[in-house]
Design an enzyme around this catalytic site. Structure first.
Site, short mmCIF file in Angstrom:
data_model
loop_
_atom_site.label_atom_id
_atom_site.label_comp_id
_atom_site.label_asym_id
_atom_site.label_seq_id
_atom_site.Cartn_x
_atom_site.Cartn_y
_atom_site.Cartn_z
N GLY A 15 0.78 -1.24 0.00
CA GLY A 15 0.00 0.00 0.00
C GLY A 15 0.80 1.28 0.00
O GLY A 15 0.32 2.30 0.50
N THR A 16 1.99 1.27 -0.60
CA THR A 16 2.73 2.54 -0.64
C THR A 16 2.05 3.53 -1.58
O THR A 16 2.10 4.74 -1.33
CB THR A 16 4.21 2.35 -1.04
OG1 THR A 16 4.29 1.87 -2.37
CG2 THR A 16 4.93 1.42 -0.08
N ASN A 17 1.42 3.04 -2.64
CA ASN A 17 0.67 3.98 -3.50
C ASN A 17 -0.54 4.53 -2.78
O ASN A 17 -0.88 5.70 -2.93
CB ASN A 17 0.27 3.30 -4.82
CG ASN A 17 1.40 3.31 -5.82
OD1 ASN A 17 1.73 4.35 -6.39
ND2 ASN A 17 2.02 2.16 -6.03
N ARG A 68 -16.69 -15.70 -9.93
CA ARG A 68 -16.03 -14.40 -10.13
C ARG A 68 -17.08 -13.29 -10.26
O ARG A 68 -16.91 -12.19 -9.74
CB ARG A 68 -15.20 -14.50 -11.42
CG ARG A 68 -14.44 -13.26 -11.76
CD ARG A 68 -13.77 -13.41 -13.10
NE ARG A 68 -12.87 -12.31 -13.35
CZ ARG A 68 -12.21 -12.14 -14.48
NH1 ARG A 68 -12.33 -13.03 -15.45
NH2 ARG A 68 -11.41 -11.11 -14.64
N ARG A 94 -5.93 -8.58 -8.88
CA ARG A 94 -6.95 -9.31 -9.63
C ARG A 94 -7.30 -8.53 -10.89
O ARG A 94 -7.28 -7.29 -10.87
CB ARG A 94 -8.24 -9.46 -8.82
CG ARG A 94 -8.07 -9.92 -7.40
CD ARG A 94 -9.38 -10.41 -6.85
NE ARG A 94 -9.73 -11.67 -7.49
CZ ARG A 94 -9.26 -12.85 -7.09
NH1 ARG A 94 -8.45 -12.94 -6.07
NH2 ARG A 94 -9.59 -13.94 -7.72
N HIS A 112 0.79 0.85 -13.07
CA HIS A 112 1.58 -0.34 -13.45
C HIS A 112 3.06 0.06 -13.52
O HIS A 112 3.39 1.10 -14.09
CB HIS A 112 1.10 -0.87 -14.81
CG HIS A 112 1.84 -2.09 -15.23
ND1 HIS A 112 1.54 -3.33 -14.71
CD2 HIS A 112 2.87 -2.26 -16.08
CE1 HIS A 112 2.37 -4.23 -15.23
NE2 HIS A 112 3.19 -3.60 -16.07
N ASP A 148 -3.71 -4.69 -18.18
CA ASP A 148 -2.85 -3.51 -18.31
C ASP A 148 -2.97 -2.86 -19.70
O ASP A 148 -1.98 -2.36 -20.24
CB ASP A 148 -1.38 -3.88 -18.03
CG ASP A 148 -1.19 -4.53 -16.66
OD1 ASP A 148 -1.86 -4.09 -15.71
OD2 ASP A 148 -0.37 -5.46 -16.56
C1 GRF Z 1 3.19 -1.15 -7.53
O1 GRF Z 1 4.45 -1.39 -8.09
C2 GRF Z 1 2.15 -0.97 -8.60
O2 GRF Z 1 2.64 -0.37 -9.75
C3 GRF Z 1 1.72 -2.38 -8.89
O3 GRF Z 1 1.74 -3.02 -7.65
C4 GRF Z 1 2.67 -2.37 -6.77
C5 GRF Z 1 1.90 -1.98 -5.55
O4 GRF Z 1 2.73 -1.45 -4.58
N1 GRF Z 1 0.45 -2.42 -9.56
P1 GRF Z 1 2.10 -0.79 -3.29
O5 GRF Z 1 1.18 -1.84 -2.64
O6 GRF Z 1 1.35 0.43 -3.69
O7 GRF Z 1 3.27 -0.48 -2.41
#
Ligand code: GRF
Length: 210
Positions: A15-17, A68, A94, A112, A148
């Site tokens: 979850g860093t994003n 699903r 997913r 991505h 993607d």
């Molecule tokens: C990131 O590299 C994102 O691009 C990919 O999964 C990873 C998630 O990282 N889809 P985080 O959980 O946000 O740290």
């Protein structure tokens, strides 16, 4: 002025994003708030990040549903209940089908870790590193039913350095992810994105009426 945006974030991992998005809303760089975080994995650290900031979380595990379709309907229902304007996939492991996407037309984004269409799928950073490209990066795109493959909103390039390791490269890509994901959401929130077929036009600031 545009209305503050209500965001739902789907996660599976660290979850860093998600954290970058939380920080952007809390700093006022993004006019909106995260109204729900949903994980398909009970132990995802992203859940702890959300809870720390008082964001309601929900865990929806695929195996608890018969198909699903049922799973995706439950997911869509959860996000509709939260009245999310935009759904952000942030490390959500997913692929979503039309069952989910039809509830949120052009309202689902993903990040991505490569310059799409190169290196789609899993471990894009490792794929790029092993291939020996000189430049890779990350992509924010709208989600369609492919893997993607949806229209590209923003990309950032990251050079591959001599002597780079896969993990060192992945770390520098992640820094760029944390920059361009909130930026893409801000463009959406201020009405500056227009999708024309495969292409996403970024309208000038004057056009957004701010
Ligand atoms: C990131 O590299 C994102 O691009 C990919 O999964 C990873 C998630 O990282 N889809 P985080 O959980 O946000 O740290």
């Amino acid at each position: 002025m545009c209305n503050p945006i209500r965001l739902a974030v789907l996660v599976s991992g660290s979850g860093t994003n998600l954290q970058a998005l939380i920080d952007a809303t809390e700093r006022g760089e993004l006019d909106g708030r995260i109204v729900r975080v949903v994980s398909d994995r009970p132990g995802a650290y992203a859940l702890a990040r959300a809870e720390k900031h008082g964001i309601p979380v929900r865990v929806l595990v695929r195996k608890d549903y018969r198909s699903r379709e049922e799973y995706e309907e439950a997911l869509a229902e959860e996000l509709r209940t939260s009245e999310a304007d935009l759904v952000l996939l942030a490390g959500f492991m997913r692929i979503l089908s039309g069952t989910f996407l039809r509830h949120f037309p052009q309202r689902v984004m993903n990040i991505h870790p490569s310059l799409l269409p190169a290196f789609s799928g899993l471990d894009a950073q490792g794929q790029a590193w092993a291939y020996g490209v000189r430049v890779t990066g990350c992509t924010v795109h709208f989600v369609d039913e492919g893997m993607d493959s949806g229209p590209i909103i923003l990309q950032a390039a990251v050079p591959v350095l001599d002597g780079d390791t896969r993990d060192g490269l992945a770390e520098r890509i992640l820094e760029q992810e944390h920059r361009i994901y909130p930026e893409a959401v801000r463009l959406y929130q201020t009405g500056r994105l227009r999708v024309e077929g495969r292409k996403v036009l970024i309208l000038s600031k004057e056009a957004d009426g701010q």
